[in-house]
Design a protein around this motif. Structure first.
Motif, PDB file in Angstrom:
ATOM      1  N   MET A 117       0.824  -1.217   0.000  1.00 22.23           N
ATOM      2  CA  MET A 117       0.000   0.000   0.000  1.00 22.23           C
ATOM      3  C   MET A 117       0.859   1.268   0.000  1.00 22.23           C
ATOM      4  N   LEU A 118       2.162   1.082  -0.137  1.00 18.77           N
ATOM      5  CA  LEU A 118       3.113   2.199  -0.110  1.00 18.77           C
ATOM      6  C   LEU A 118       4.022   2.165  -1.342  1.00 18.77           C
ATOM      7  N   PRO A 119       3.456   2.213  -2.539  1.00 16.07           N
ATOM      8  CA  PRO A 119       4.300   2.149  -3.734  1.00 16.07           C
ATOM      9  C   PRO A 119       5.274   3.322  -3.804  1.00 16.07           C
ATOM     10  N   ALA A 120       6.482   3.034  -4.235  1.00 14.12           N
ATOM     11  CA  ALA A 120       7.542   4.045  -4.236  1.00 14.12           C
ATOM     12  C   ALA A 120       7.182   5.260  -5.076  1.00 14.12           C
ATOM     13  N   ASP A 121       6.496   5.043  -6.200  1.00 13.06           N
ATOM     14  CA  ASP A 121       6.170   6.183  -7.045  1.00 13.06           C
ATOM     15  C   ASP A 121       5.131   7.093  -6.391  1.00 13.06           C
ATOM     16  N   ALA A 122       4.219   6.510  -5.607  1.00 12.98           N
ATOM     17  CA  ALA A 122       3.236   7.333  -4.899  1.00 12.98           C
ATOM     18  C   ALA A 122       3.895   8.155  -3.797  1.00 12.98           C
ATOM     19  N   ILE A 123       4.841   7.552  -3.106  1.00 11.65           N
ATOM     20  CA  ILE A 123       5.556   8.284  -2.049  1.00 11.65           C
ATOM     21  C   ILE A 123       6.365   9.412  -2.671  1.00 11.65           C
ATOM     22  N   ALA A 124       7.066   9.117  -3.766  1.00 13.77           N
ATOM     23  CA  ALA A 124       7.885  10.135  -4.420  1.00 13.77           C
ATOM     24  C   ALA A 124       7.037  11.303  -4.905  1.00 13.77           C
ATOM     25  N   ALA A 125       5.836  10.999  -5.384  1.00 12.71           N
ATOM     26  CA  ALA A 125       4.945  12.043  -5.899  1.00 12.71           C
ATOM     27  C   ALA A 125       4.098  12.680  -4.800  1.00 12.71           C
ATOM     28  N   LYS A 126       4.253  12.164  -3.585  1.00 14.63           N
ATOM     29  CA  LYS A 126       3.439  12.623  -2.441  1.00 14.63           C
ATOM     30  C   LYS A 126       1.947  12.496  -2.756  1.00 14.63           C
ATOM     31  N   ASP A 127       1.618  11.373  -3.377  1.00 15.23           N
ATOM     32  CA  ASP A 127       0.233  11.092  -3.755  1.00 15.23           C
ATOM     33  C   ASP A 127      -0.445  10.376  -2.583  1.00 15.23           C
ATOM     34  N   TRP A 128      -0.797  11.158  -1.569  1.00 17.81           N
ATOM     35  CA  TRP A 128      -1.338  10.577  -0.341  1.00 17.81           C
ATOM     36  C   TRP A 128      -2.735  10.014  -0.542  1.00 17.81           C
ATOM     37  N   SER A 129      -3.484  10.527  -1.500  1.00 18.94           N
ATOM     38  CA  SER A 129      -4.812   9.986  -1.760  1.00 18.94           C
ATOM     39  C   SER A 129      -4.723   8.558  -2.294  1.00 18.94           C
ATOM     40  N   ARG A 130      -3.697   8.298  -3.088  1.00 13.73           N
ATOM     41  CA  ARG A 130      -3.503   6.926  -3.586  1.00 13.73           C
ATOM     42  C   ARG A 130      -3.125   5.994  -2.436  1.00 13.73           C
ATOM     43  N   VAL A 131      -2.266   6.476  -1.550  1.00 11.56           N
ATOM     44  CA  VAL A 131      -1.888   5.679  -0.375  1.00 11.56           C
ATOM     45  C   VAL A 131      -3.128   5.385   0.463  1.00 11.56           C
ATOM     46  N   GLU A 132      -3.968   6.381   0.663  1.00 13.25           N
ATOM     47  CA  GLU A 132      -5.188   6.177   1.445  1.00 13.25           C
ATOM     48  C   GLU A 132      -6.080   5.133   0.792  1.00 13.25           C
ATOM     49  N   SER A 133      -6.216   5.196  -0.521  1.00 13.46           N
ATOM     50  CA  SER A 133      -7.056   4.233  -1.234  1.00 13.46           C
ATOM     51  C   SER A 133      -6.516   2.813  -1.101  1.00 13.46           C
ATOM     52  N   LEU A 134      -5.206   2.648  -1.255  1.00 12.30           N
ATOM     53  CA  LEU A 134      -4.599   1.327  -1.124  1.00 12.30           C
ATOM     54  C   LEU A 134      -4.683   0.824   0.312  1.00 12.30           C
ATOM     55  N   ALA A 135      -4.559   1.755   1.279  1.00 15.76           N
ATOM     56  CA  ALA A 135      -4.696   1.376   2.687  1.00 15.76           C
ATOM     57  C   ALA A 135      -6.110   0.889   2.965  1.00 15.76           C
ATOM     58  N   ALA A 136      -7.101   1.559   2.382  1.00 20.08           N
ATOM     59  CA  ALA A 136      -8.486   1.147   2.585  1.00 20.08           C
ATOM     60  C   ALA A 136      -8.725  -0.259   2.036  1.00 20.08           C
ATOM     61  N   GLU A 137      -8.124  -0.561   0.895  1.00 19.66           N
ATOM     62  CA  GLU A 137      -8.241  -1.915   0.341  1.00 19.66           C
ATOM     63  C   GLU A 137      -7.622  -2.935   1.286  1.00 19.66           C
ATOM     64  N   ALA A 138      -6.451  -2.593   1.835  1.00 24.31           N
ATOM     65  CA  ALA A 138      -5.780  -3.504   2.744  1.00 24.31           C
ATOM     66  C   ALA A 138      -6.582  -3.699   4.031  1.00 24.31           C
ATOM     67  N   ALA A 139      -7.168  -2.614   4.527  1.00 25.63           N
ATOM     68  CA  ALA A 139      -7.932  -2.681   5.769  1.00 25.63           C
ATOM     69  C   ALA A 139      -9.182  -3.520   5.621  1.00 25.63           C
ATOM     70  N   SER A 140      -9.661  -3.652   4.396  1.00 26.51           N
ATOM     71  CA  SER A 140     -10.903  -4.394   4.160  1.00 26.51           C
ATOM     72  C   SER A 140     -10.656  -5.882   3.957  1.00 26.51           C
ATOM     73  N   LEU A 141      -9.408  -6.304   3.968  1.00 28.82           N
ATOM     74  CA  LEU A 141      -9.114  -7.717   3.764  1.00 28.82           C
ATOM     75  C   LEU A 141      -9.766  -8.548   4.860  1.00 28.82           C
ATOM     76  N   ALA A 142     -10.456  -9.566   4.457  1.00 29.81           N
ATOM     77  CA  ALA A 142     -11.116 -10.440   5.413  1.00 29.81           C
ATOM     78  C   ALA A 142     -10.652 -11.866   5.184  1.00 29.81           C
ATOM     79  N   THR A 143     -10.852 -12.677   6.163  1.00 34.03           N
ATOM     80  CA  THR A 143     -10.514 -14.079   6.018  1.00 34.03           C
ATOM     81  C   THR A 143     -11.350 -14.705   4.916  1.00 34.03           C
ATOM     82  N   PRO A 144     -10.730 -15.355   3.950  1.00 34.31           N
ATOM     83  CA  PRO A 144     -11.496 -15.966   2.869  1.00 34.31           C
ATOM     84  C   PRO A 144     -12.437 -17.048   3.395  1.00 34.31           C
ATOM     85  N   ALA A 145     -13.527 -17.227   2.693  1.00 33.11           N
ATOM     86  CA  ALA A 145     -14.469 -18.269   3.099  1.00 33.11           C
ATOM     87  C   ALA A 145     -13.811 -19.645   2.969  1.00 33.11           C
ATOM     88  N   ALA A 146     -14.113 -20.516   3.912  1.00 32.23           N
ATOM     89  CA  ALA A 146     -13.518 -21.846   3.918  1.00 32.23           C
ATOM     90  C   ALA A 146     -14.077 -22.679   2.759  1.00 32.23           C
TER      91      ALA A 146
END
Length: 208
Positions: free
Chosen positions: A179-208
């Motif tokens: 969720m911290l791609p180097a190009d986003a950090i270099a460009a200070k694209d914090w909205s992209r970081v937030e979006s990727l963080a939201a995707e990561a935060a939504s990860l749930a245990t897969p159904a068995a």
């Protein structure tokens, strides 16, 4: 805070080269739903970055990673780190982390290291380097004989592989950098970081 493992399914592992990036980066991660932030002590800017996040991002739970000496334990806690993560451990390092007064995740990659920590009353650990040390099959194989150990696997984990780890009974969360791609950090694209963080935060245990 009783356990850093229970704050979110993913702990971002952050390498900060410019301390001025620390606060906006932390705010983006928190806004995305990832409050536990591991700032690695791999750069000269790390202590200042931890200090800035601790002071200016109250909803963040900032910690220090790549802690490999008692001196670094002191540096990190003095800067405001609220948890500590090490890639491995020694008796001296374990004593320093235990004496720091903050939660800590000592690194392990073998059964003997896990058993040694369990003997010392430590049940929460970092499994590192996760992919290189055996990954999901390895953790699956030790869940039976060592059910009391809980892990945060880190090292080589991706958005695609994270759910598989999170499905294991002995994995509470994973550490990652996707969720911290180097190009986003270099460009200070914090909205992209937030979006990727939201995707990561939504990860749930897969159904068995």
């Amino acid at each position: 805070m009783t356990s850093v493992l229970d704050l979110a399914p993913v702990i971002p592992v952050v390498v900060i080269k410019d301390a001025e990036d620390a606060v906006p980066l932390a705010r983006a991660l928190v806004a995305g739903g990832l409050p536990a932030i591991e700032v690695t002590l791999r750069t000269p800017a790390a202590p200042e970055a931890i200090r800035a996040i601790a002071a200016e991002v109250p909803d963040a739970v900032v910690g220090a990673g790549t802690v490999i000496s008692p001196a670094q334990v002191e540096t990190a806690v003095s800067a405001g780190a609220r948890f500590l993560v090490s890639p491995g451990w020694t008796e001296a390092l374990l004593d320093a982390m235990r004496g720091s007064g903050v939660p800590f995740l000592p690194g392990v990659s073998t059964v003997s290291e896990v058993v040694a920590l369990l003997e010392r009353g430590v049940t929460e650990m970092k499994f590192f380097p996760a992919e290189a040390a055996g990954g999901k099959p390895y953790l699956t194989s030790i869940a039976g004989p060592l059910p009391q150990a809980r892990f945060c696997p880190t090292g080589g984990i991706s958005r695609e592989s994270a759910p598989g780890y999170l499905s294991l009974p002995n994995v509470a969360c994973v550490g990652g950098t996707w969720m911290l791609p180097a190009d986003a950090i270099a460009a200070k694209d914090w909205s992209r970081v937030e979006s990727l963080a939201a995707e990561a935060a939504s990860l749930a245990t897969p159904a068995a």
